[in-house]
Scaffold this active site. Structure first.
Site, PDB file in Angstrom:
ATOM      1  N   GLY A  16       1.928   3.885  -5.018  1.00  0.00           N
ATOM      2  CA  GLY A  16       1.559   4.691  -6.180  1.00  0.00           C
ATOM      3  C   GLY A  16       0.932   3.923  -7.317  1.00  0.00           C
ATOM      4  O   GLY A  16       1.051   4.340  -8.473  1.00  0.00           O
ATOM      5  N   LYS A  17       0.225   2.840  -7.033  1.00  0.00           N
ATOM      6  CA  LYS A  17      -0.388   2.045  -8.110  1.00  0.00           C
ATOM      7  C   LYS A  17      -1.520   2.823  -8.788  1.00  0.00           C
ATOM      8  O   LYS A  17      -1.591   2.887 -10.012  1.00  0.00           O
ATOM      9  CB  LYS A  17      -0.902   0.718  -7.545  1.00  0.00           C
ATOM     10  CG  LYS A  17       0.185  -0.168  -6.942  1.00  0.00           C
ATOM     11  CD  LYS A  17      -0.350  -1.487  -6.464  1.00  0.00           C
ATOM     12  CE  LYS A  17      -1.223  -1.333  -5.222  1.00  0.00           C
ATOM     13  NZ  LYS A  17      -0.473  -0.795  -4.066  1.00  0.00           N
ATOM     14  N   THR A  18      -2.401   3.409  -7.993  1.00  0.00           N
ATOM     15  CA  THR A  18      -3.502   4.175  -8.565  1.00  0.00           C
ATOM     16  C   THR A  18      -2.993   5.417  -9.284  1.00  0.00           C
ATOM     17  O   THR A  18      -3.476   5.767 -10.369  1.00  0.00           O
ATOM     18  CB  THR A  18      -4.491   4.579  -7.457  1.00  0.00           C
ATOM     19  OG1 THR A  18      -4.940   3.406  -6.779  1.00  0.00           O
ATOM     20  CG2 THR A  18      -5.679   5.315  -8.031  1.00  0.00           C
ATOM     21  N   PRO A  46       0.829  -1.214   0.000  1.00  0.00           N
ATOM     22  CA  PRO A  46       0.000   0.000   0.000  1.00  0.00           C
ATOM     23  C   PRO A  46       0.858   1.256   0.000  1.00  0.00           C
ATOM     24  O   PRO A  46       1.915   1.311   0.637  1.00  0.00           O
ATOM     25  CB  PRO A  46      -0.802  -0.119   1.308  1.00  0.00           C
ATOM     26  CG  PRO A  46      -0.753  -1.571   1.674  1.00  0.00           C
ATOM     27  CD  PRO A  46       0.554  -2.076   1.165  1.00  0.00           C
ATOM     28  N   ASP A  86      10.530  -5.719  22.524  1.00  0.00           N
ATOM     29  CA  ASP A  86      11.858  -6.125  22.051  1.00  0.00           C
ATOM     30  C   ASP A  86      11.967  -7.640  21.960  1.00  0.00           C
ATOM     31  O   ASP A  86      12.502  -8.186  20.985  1.00  0.00           O
ATOM     32  CB  ASP A  86      12.937  -5.583  23.000  1.00  0.00           C
ATOM     33  CG  ASP A  86      12.908  -4.069  23.102  1.00  0.00           C
ATOM     34  OD1 ASP A  86      12.528  -3.424  22.112  1.00  0.00           O
ATOM     35  OD2 ASP A  86      13.247  -3.540  24.183  1.00  0.00           O
ATOM     36  N   HIS A 115      17.603   1.254  30.258  1.00  0.00           N
ATOM     37  CA  HIS A 115      17.109   0.348  29.218  1.00  0.00           C
ATOM     38  C   HIS A 115      17.489   0.884  27.827  1.00  0.00           C
ATOM     39  O   HIS A 115      18.036   0.140  26.992  1.00  0.00           O
ATOM     40  CB  HIS A 115      15.586   0.220  29.342  1.00  0.00           C
ATOM     41  CG  HIS A 115      14.969  -0.703  28.336  1.00  0.00           C
ATOM     42  ND1 HIS A 115      14.569  -1.976  28.642  1.00  0.00           N
ATOM     43  CD2 HIS A 115      14.680  -0.537  27.014  1.00  0.00           C
ATOM     44  CE1 HIS A 115      14.072  -2.555  27.568  1.00  0.00           C
ATOM     45  NE2 HIS A 115      14.117  -1.680  26.561  1.00  0.00           N
ATOM     46  N   GLU A 116      17.197   2.152  27.570  1.00  0.00           N
ATOM     47  CA  GLU A 116      17.490   2.717  26.252  1.00  0.00           C
ATOM     48  C   GLU A 116      18.992   2.823  26.009  1.00  0.00           C
ATOM     49  O   GLU A 116      19.455   2.593  24.883  1.00  0.00           O
ATOM     50  CB  GLU A 116      16.826   4.099  26.120  1.00  0.00           C
ATOM     51  CG  GLU A 116      15.305   4.078  26.194  1.00  0.00           C
ATOM     52  CD  GLU A 116      14.677   3.185  25.143  1.00  0.00           C
ATOM     53  OE1 GLU A 116      15.280   3.014  24.062  1.00  0.00           O
ATOM     54  OE2 GLU A 116      13.583   2.637  25.400  1.00  0.00           O
ATOM     55  N   HIS A 145      20.302  -0.526  24.766  1.00  0.00           N
ATOM     56  CA  HIS A 145      20.179  -0.662  23.314  1.00  0.00           C
ATOM     57  C   HIS A 145      21.287   0.109  22.605  1.00  0.00           C
ATOM     58  O   HIS A 145      21.929  -0.404  21.674  1.00  0.00           O
ATOM     59  CB  HIS A 145      18.827  -0.105  22.838  1.00  0.00           C
ATOM     60  CG  HIS A 145      17.642  -0.917  23.261  1.00  0.00           C
ATOM     61  ND1 HIS A 145      17.541  -2.268  23.038  1.00  0.00           N
ATOM     62  CD2 HIS A 145      16.485  -0.548  23.882  1.00  0.00           C
ATOM     63  CE1 HIS A 145      16.385  -2.708  23.497  1.00  0.00           C
ATOM     64  NE2 HIS A 145      15.726  -1.675  24.024  1.00  0.00           N
TER      65      HIS A 145
END
Length: 606
Positions: free
Chosen positions: A204-206, A201, A498, A421-422, A425
């Site tokens: 740019g098909k249409t 989706p 995660d 925590h961040e 990562h």
């Protein structure tokens, strides 16, 4: 002319007819040979012997004069009055006449008004309600609802479609055929009957189909697949016939069916029979595609993002002969698309399409259009005169991670957990050489449930990934859980998303990519192409034994455990850097790439 205007004219005609009748009656009364006289005058003329003969009914007396009056009247009419009352009035020398109440219009309204009320109620209430439900009138129930676009209406050409050069090349052949159909038949070749545009989706098909009509300058019949299917059996088939009949009359023309999967879903052997409305509509479409001659200049286009569920009879050669993939654009394609959407925008000199394209890996054309609009809105909101690169950075974060929720207050312990925590990562990603660079880390809540986020941006588009790159990605995902264990010696629910992503990657490595030597190079999950990226259910049927399923589970667990151990080793080596960066993150709430590089100068990589 619309039906409402027709009904309006009919009402005017009715009023004009009534007025004509009334005027004629008045004219006839004045110019006829009959004299309308009072009853008292009739008695006088009767005594004077001026009357030749009379005719009497319940209310009126009519007759003939012996000699015409001075006005040329030969007949007279008067209204009867009761004799006793007439004598009483005659004694007082009063002119009197009977009066008949005219009930013509009241009688007319008593019959006509209820009919008009019911008709008007049906016309303005029930009919509009039926039209709103999509059923329409019974006389037009089989008519096609296709909207016809000419070149001036589509206002789109191939210059307005970027990032899909291969698809435009395929469709350029159709443009040349529609302009010069005879040149393509000189060697016995014919243009494909049907062209199916497939892709995710927003690619740019249409837009590509409308650009094809704009380039060729031919009528463009556009209709959605869902508009064919109605509650009445046979209506969809009638609309298919009507659509192709309209197109044949205006050939050369283009028929475009959007969302073909709503109409062309594969028929099931478990269905009781072919009497379903959708199946009858599909059968009619198959018949029409077989029946038209492409040399007459009629081209059938369709678009779908679910080709895996289409009926095989629809995709066979001779119907939809060609499938054109309209995929997500690469970096060069994103640059071209951004250049199109930059038109009409007031941009700062620091905004470069190449830089924005590098930030938007995996974005479709619709995503890029939304990104440019979001950046312009952010610049307008802050009162800027131009859209800057910082606006684009913020727009990317807003689209990827969601809206900032600065009013969501966390207690001090939760903020510390989210910060470590961040940073877990971030440090694991910076330590592994094959990982994507970290652009920003923040503990400002965003989106639905994210209490913090770490943004990594790839330096280039990748289409293949090795075993090490996948395991490194899993290690980065598990870095937050490893940091919580190391610092707080307990774990929280913050790593739920995660762990789910890491498990999905590990399971794909084992069951789809054949990256486990003990299980061999065998694909245990045969997923069909899926452009919608739907989430598969956890419990699905499989074609292998329970023993093999157990081995797959053990292999997935082993990959997760090894990657988690890698994250733990990295964070143990860099515990001081982890604490330093977490304290700075708690203070500033957001750290960008330059600040991270300054804080992690002593980081030990793996």
């Amino acid at each position: 002319m619309s039906s409402e205007r027709k009904h309006q004219f009919n009402g005017l005609y009715f009023i004009f007819a009534v007025m004509t009748i009334v005027l004629f009656q008045e004219w006839w009364t004045k110019n006829s040979e009959t004299d309308f006289i009072p009853y008292s005058q009739f008695e006088q003329q009767l005594e004077q012997g001026l009357i030749n003969s009379v005719g009497i009914d319940e209310q009126r007396i009519s007759g003939v004069y012996k000699n015409p009056t001075g006005e040329g009247k030969t007949h007279f009419v008067t209204t009867r009055v009761e004799p006793e009352f007439a004598q009483q009035l005659s004694r007082h020398d009063i002119e009197y006449q009977g009066v008949i109440k005219n009930t013509f219009f009241s009688d007319l309204l008593s019959w006509i008004f209820p009919i008009l009320f019911v008709f008007g109620l049906w016309l303005f209430v029930f009919r509009r309600l039926i039209d709103r439900q999509g059923m329409g009138g019974f006389m037009t129930v089989g008519k096609s609802k296709a909207k016809v676009y000419m070149e001036r209406a589509t206002n789109v050409s191939f210059d307005d479609v970027a990032g899909v050069d291969e698809a435009k090349t395929e469709l350029q052949e159709l443009v040349d055929f529609l302009k010069n159909p005879k040149d393509y038949g000189r060697l016995g070749a014919h243009i494909p009957k049907g062209v199916l545009l497939v892709g995710p989706p927003g690619t740019g098909k249409t837009l590509l189909a409308r650009a094809l009509a704009g380039e060729a300058g031919v009528p463009f019949f556009s209709i959605s697949g869902s508009e064919f299917v109605e509650m009445f059996v046979g209506v969809g088939a009638a609309r298919v016939r009507d659509l192709f009949d309209q197109a044949r009359k205006t050939a050369p023309a283009i028929i475009f069916i959007d969302e073909l999967d709503a109409l062309g879903r594969a028929r099931s052997a478990m269905s009781p029979g072919g009497h379903d409305e959708r199946e009858q509509t599909l059968h009619q479409l198959l018949t029409e595609v077989d029946g038209f001659d492409p040399s007459h200049g009629l081209v059938l286009l369709a678009a779908t993002n679910r080709p895996e569920i289409l009926d095989p009879a629809l995709l066979r050669a001779g119907r939809f002969d060609r499938q054109v993939l309209v995929d997500r654009p690469d970096k060069i394609g994103r640059c071209q698309i951004l250049e199109v959407h930059f038109r009409g925008k007031t941009l700062s000199p620091d905004v470069k399409a190449e830089q924005v394209a590098a930030l938007t890996t995996g974005f479709t054309g619709a995503d890029l259009a939304n990104l440019v609009n979001e950046a312009a809105l952010l610049a307008t909101r802050r009162g800027g005169k131009m859209v800057t690169m910082e606006d684009f950075n913020l727009a990317v974060e807003r689209i990827v991670t969601g809206l900032e929720k600065k009013n969501r207050l966390l207690n001090q312990h939760e903020r510390e957990v989210v910060a470590h925590h961040e940073m877990g990562h971030t440090l694991v990603a910076l330590s592994l050489k094959g990982s994507d660079p970290v652009h920003k880390v923040s503990i400002i809540p965003r989106g639905v449930g994210a209490l913090g986020y770490t943004i990594q941006r790839p330096t280039e588009d990748r289409f293949l990934m090795s075993t090490k790159e996948l395991t490194d990605k899993i290690s980065v995902l598990l870095g937050g859980r490893a940091a919580e264990e190391l610092v707080f010696e307990e774990i929280s629910t913050g790593a739920a998303d995660d762990i789910a992503k890491a498990t999905d990657i590990a399971r794909s490595m084992v069951s789809r990519y054949g990256m486990n030597t003990e299980l061999g190079y065998v694909a245990y999950d045969n997923d069909r192409p899926n452009f919608l990226e739907t989430i598969h259910p956890a419990s699905r049927s499989h074609d292998y034994s329970e023993e093999t399923a157990r081995e797959i589970d053990l292999a997935v667990r082993q990959i997760i455990q090894q990657s988690l151990e890698t994250s733990r080793q990295i964070l143990r080596k860099n515990r001081a850097v982890l604490d330093l960066c977490a304290r700075e993150l708690l203070k500033q709430e957001t750290l960008d790439e330059l600040k991270l590089k300054e804080l992690t100068s002593d980081l030990q990589t793996v």
